[in-house]
Design an enzyme around this catalytic site. Structure first.
Site, short mmCIF file in Angstrom:
data_model
loop_
_atom_site.label_atom_id
_atom_site.label_comp_id
_atom_site.label_asym_id
_atom_site.label_seq_id
_atom_site.Cartn_x
_atom_site.Cartn_y
_atom_site.Cartn_z
N HIS A 137 52.34 -48.17 -21.69
CA HIS A 137 51.14 -47.74 -20.96
C HIS A 137 49.92 -48.16 -21.33
O HIS A 137 48.78 -47.74 -20.57
CB HIS A 137 51.36 -46.13 -21.00
CG HIS A 137 50.87 -45.60 -22.28
ND1 HIS A 137 51.76 -45.66 -23.28
CD2 HIS A 137 49.74 -45.11 -22.94
CE1 HIS A 137 51.18 -45.14 -24.61
NE2 HIS A 137 50.01 -44.79 -24.11
N LYS A 178 63.82 -43.54 -22.13
CA LYS A 178 63.27 -42.79 -20.97
C LYS A 178 63.42 -43.76 -19.76
O LYS A 178 63.31 -45.03 -19.93
CB LYS A 178 62.09 -42.24 -21.12
CG LYS A 178 60.80 -43.18 -21.73
CD LYS A 178 59.54 -42.17 -21.96
CE LYS A 178 58.35 -43.32 -22.37
NZ LYS A 178 58.43 -43.45 -23.57
C1 VG1 Z 1 52.92 -41.54 -26.77
C2 VG1 Z 1 53.38 -40.34 -26.28
C3 VG1 Z 1 54.96 -40.18 -26.69
C4 VG1 Z 1 55.58 -41.44 -26.14
C5 VG1 Z 1 55.05 -42.75 -26.77
C6 VG1 Z 1 55.68 -44.02 -26.02
O1 VG1 Z 1 53.00 -41.58 -28.14
O2 VG1 Z 1 52.91 -39.18 -26.82
O3 VG1 Z 1 55.53 -38.92 -26.16
O4 VG1 Z 1 57.07 -41.37 -26.63
O5 VG1 Z 1 53.57 -42.79 -26.27
O6 VG1 Z 1 55.70 -43.98 -24.70
P1 VG1 Z 1 51.66 -41.16 -28.90
O7 VG1 Z 1 52.27 -41.28 -30.47
O8 VG1 Z 1 50.64 -42.07 -28.70
O9 VG1 Z 1 51.10 -39.60 -28.71
V1 VG1 Z 1 55.48 -45.48 -24.13
O10 VG1 Z 1 56.02 -45.33 -22.44
O11 VG1 Z 1 53.79 -45.92 -24.25
O12 VG1 Z 1 56.48 -46.58 -24.76
CO CO Z 2 56.37 -47.01 -21.46
#
Ligand code: VG1
Ligand code: CO
Length: 624
Positions: A152, A440
């Site tokens: 993201h 996911k």
């Molecule tokens: C974030 C989200 C977490 C998710 C991770 C990867 O991590 O909070 O829930 O699993 O991103 O998602 P963090 O450590 O920044 O809170 V993705 O779609 O960026 O692979």
């Molecule tokens: Co992602």
């Protein structure tokens, strides 16, 4: 504990084939492997999901080569039985530097004698599609997948690039693997590579490139195996019928990420929705200068088109009639999802709970007698727990990150332990999925919601008003109560201040006592504070320091909770996440906007933890 190269005992594997035609294109046959001296580069520690850094960091010197050599070494070491890495998928979300990094990775893999390197046509695949392909293509032959994504996070010069690894069952590498990988990057002294020509990623599916005598690149179809796994989960024939209903429409925002082409294939080509159902479905290296994170802030176009304000409530100025029945968005690598209906935003935690309560609508669960297990990440709301308890489904609360769901889903196949499949799991960060793969899955969530809508409208005659997402959500709250939920993100905080904040909470309220917290006139009282740690119920592995939980009591007597965590996906500075949750059983109060309903709790907790004093920040960067 070794998790790689265990004999696959999957029973549902399909023989999706990577090869349809074979055109042998000699790009550098007989190329000799070179061993190139290098030295360790600091900071290659994978976070919540892979290693993410500014693209310029990846472009420098042999950064990619060092990381991939270390990864290959760990994969080979962890096989335990001398079964070396032999078949690997390499794919990315199409962000800036995707192709260059892939060419480097191919050379290092070939230099290390990896025989079969599978590349999707044009190099692009969503994360869930890679997971499906590892599990199913050619009977699950691939031992892993190297995924080039920072998910993201924005892409382009000055923005982020990342690499993560998925293991033999399609699951994100466990901490044991990424810890070992980090160790390797600290001691590396050379990497192996070859001097082959670039591979043409636009070559037709089935084309093969002989890189060395023992290494071949094959261009694979990105869609086939993933599509098969979705077809196992949903009734595509019925969805096709439902899509034809005169008053049904769907709007999907691909945010110029890797999910777009998959949405086109599934929603348009397979299910028959019109092409106008898709927004931004073409992957772009910089995501069209957008932030490919499907939330109320960054998916603002879709949010507006669904008749919502940026706070996620119905905009009174918009006529509900013209709005699509279902709105959805994916993130950069297609594993996240945002779900909305006409004038209603479904929080990811609610979405998860509602999917669980409606499992009868989803063939993946229905044909196997319902879910045998469910899980949520700790910061996600307890909406899931309430349904799981009511419906007698075992549920688990795990640390943040999809890798923690892997063992639960594979408990039987990997450890011959309790079988929790079919399994449903999700995170508050817009992640939802099931055991059809080990990641996911953004599109899975869209089809799950379409299936729920379809079932809810089974007896509604053609032309009559449809049961809408809003009806499903409000009925759910009426039945189980509402968990008001939102998250404040403070991005770009100075790392020391972020750590000071965590230390303050830990020292005063976790190790100290909630009594040390002064009362005020808000009637929101701190009850206790804990630090979340996790022991994996399947293999006993432990994870510590997974978030600070502050439990409050409201004047209504209902509980409220605030969680603080530091993000593990950023590439610079620190991001503090503050997760707010408040339970409300009184139906007459369910209609408020979440950020408003949670305002008093937010104000109270910010004072309790001396937020502004410690971090110097008086407002969050994003509220989702
Ligand atoms: C974030 C989200 C977490 C998710 C991770 C990867 O991590 O909070 O829930 O699993 O991103 O998602 P963090 O450590 O920044 O809170 V993705 O779609 O960026 O692979
Ligand atoms: Co992602």
């Amino acid at each position: 504990m070794t998790r790689l190269h265990l004999p696959l005992i999957l029973t549902t594997l399909l023989q999706c084939s990577t090869t349809t035609t074979t055109t042998a294109l000699a790009a550098g046959a007989n190329t000799v492997t070179r061993e190139v001296p290098t030295s360790p580069i600091s900071g290659m520690k994978p976070g919540t999901s892979g290693l993410r850094k500014k693209v310029e960091v990846w472009q420098e010197g042999t950064y990619v080569e060092n990381f991939i050599q270390s990864l290959v070494d760990v994969a080979n070491d962890s096989s335990g039985d001398g079964d070396l890495l032999d078949t690997v998928i390499v794919a990315g979300d199409g962000r800036y530097y995707n192709d260059e990094a892939m060419q480097k990775i191919i050379r290092v893999l070939a230099g290390n004698g990896v025989s079969n390197i599978w590349i999707p046509r044009f190099g692009i695949m969503s994360t869930p599609a890679v997971s499906a392909a590892i599990r199913r293509c050619e009977g699950g032959k691939a031992q892993g997948g190297i995924v080039l994504t920072a998910s993201h996070n924005p892409g382009g010069p000055g923005e982020d690039f990342g690499i993560k690894y998925n293991e033999a069952l399609g699951q994100p590498a466990a901490e044991e693997f990424t810890d070992a990988l980090y160790e390797k990057t600290m001691t590396i002294s050379s990497f192996k590579t070859v001097d082959s020509e670039d591979v043409d990623f636009s070559a037709s599916v089935g084309s093969t490139f002989q890189i060395t005598d023992s290494s071949t690149v094959t261009i694979m179809d990105p869609f086939d195996c993933y599509l098969e796994s979705l077809k196992d989960c949903f009734d595509f024939d019925k969805l096709r019928q439902f899509a034809k209903r005169e008053n049904f429409s769907l709007l999907f925002d691909g945010m110029h990420g890797a999910g777009g082409p998959f949405a086109k294939r599934v929603l348009v080509n397979e299910i028959g929705l019109p092409e106008t159902s898709l927004l931004r479905a073409n992957p772009l290296p910089d995501f069209g200068k957008g932030h490919p994170d499907p939330n109320l802030t960054y998916a603002s176009d879709l949010v507006k088109k669904m008749g919502l304000t940026p706070e996620g409530v119905a905009d009174p100025a918009v006529d509900i009639e013209g709005i699509p029945n279902l709105g959805a968005a994916n993130d950069g690598d297609g594993d996240r999802n945002l779900i909305a209906g006409k004038g209603v935003f479904v929080t990811p935690s609610d979405s998860l709970a509602i999917i669980l309560d409606n499992w009868e609508a989803i063939p993946h669960f229905a044909k196997r007698g319902g879910p045998k297990g469910a899980a949520r990440s700790m910061p996600s709301s307890a909406a899931l727990d309430v349904v799981a308890k009511a419906r007698n489904i075992p549920f688990f609360v795990t640390p943040t990150g999809w890798k923690f769901f892997g063992n639960l889903m594979s408990s039987k196949e990997l450890f011959d332990n309790t079988d929790y499949t079919p399994f449903l799991c999700g995170e508050e960060s817009f992640g939802t999925g099931s055991d059809h793969i080990r990641e996911k899955d953004g599109l899975w969530a869209v089809l799950a919601w379409m299936s729920i809508l379809m079932k809810a409208n089974e007896n509604v005659k053609e032309g009559d008003p449809l049961v809408e997402v809003k009806d499903i959500v409000t009925n759910h709250w009426a039945k189980y109560g509402r968990h008001f939920y939102c998250r404040y993100d403070y991005e770009g905080v100075d790392s020391d201040s972020a750590n000071d904040l965590m230390d303050f909470i830990r020292n005063n309220y976790v190790e100290g006592s909630a009594d040390s917290c002064e009362a005020d006139d808000s009637s929101i009282n701190l009850v206790d504070a804990t630090e979340f740690g996790y022991t994996d119920p399947v293999d006993g592995s432990k994870a510590t320091n997974q978030g600070l939980i502050l439990n409050f009591n409201l004047s209504s007597g209902d509980p409220a909770r605030v969680v603080f965590r530091l993000s593990g996906t950023g590439s610079a500075g620190a991001t503090i996440r503050m997760y707010l949750e408040q339970y409300e059983k009184d139906q007459s109060k369910h209609d408020q906007a979440a950020p408003l309903a949670l305002k008093d709790l937010a104000n109270r907790v910010l004072k309790v933890v001396k937020f502004e004093q410690i971090t110097g920040r008086d407002a969050p960067t994003v509220i989702t």
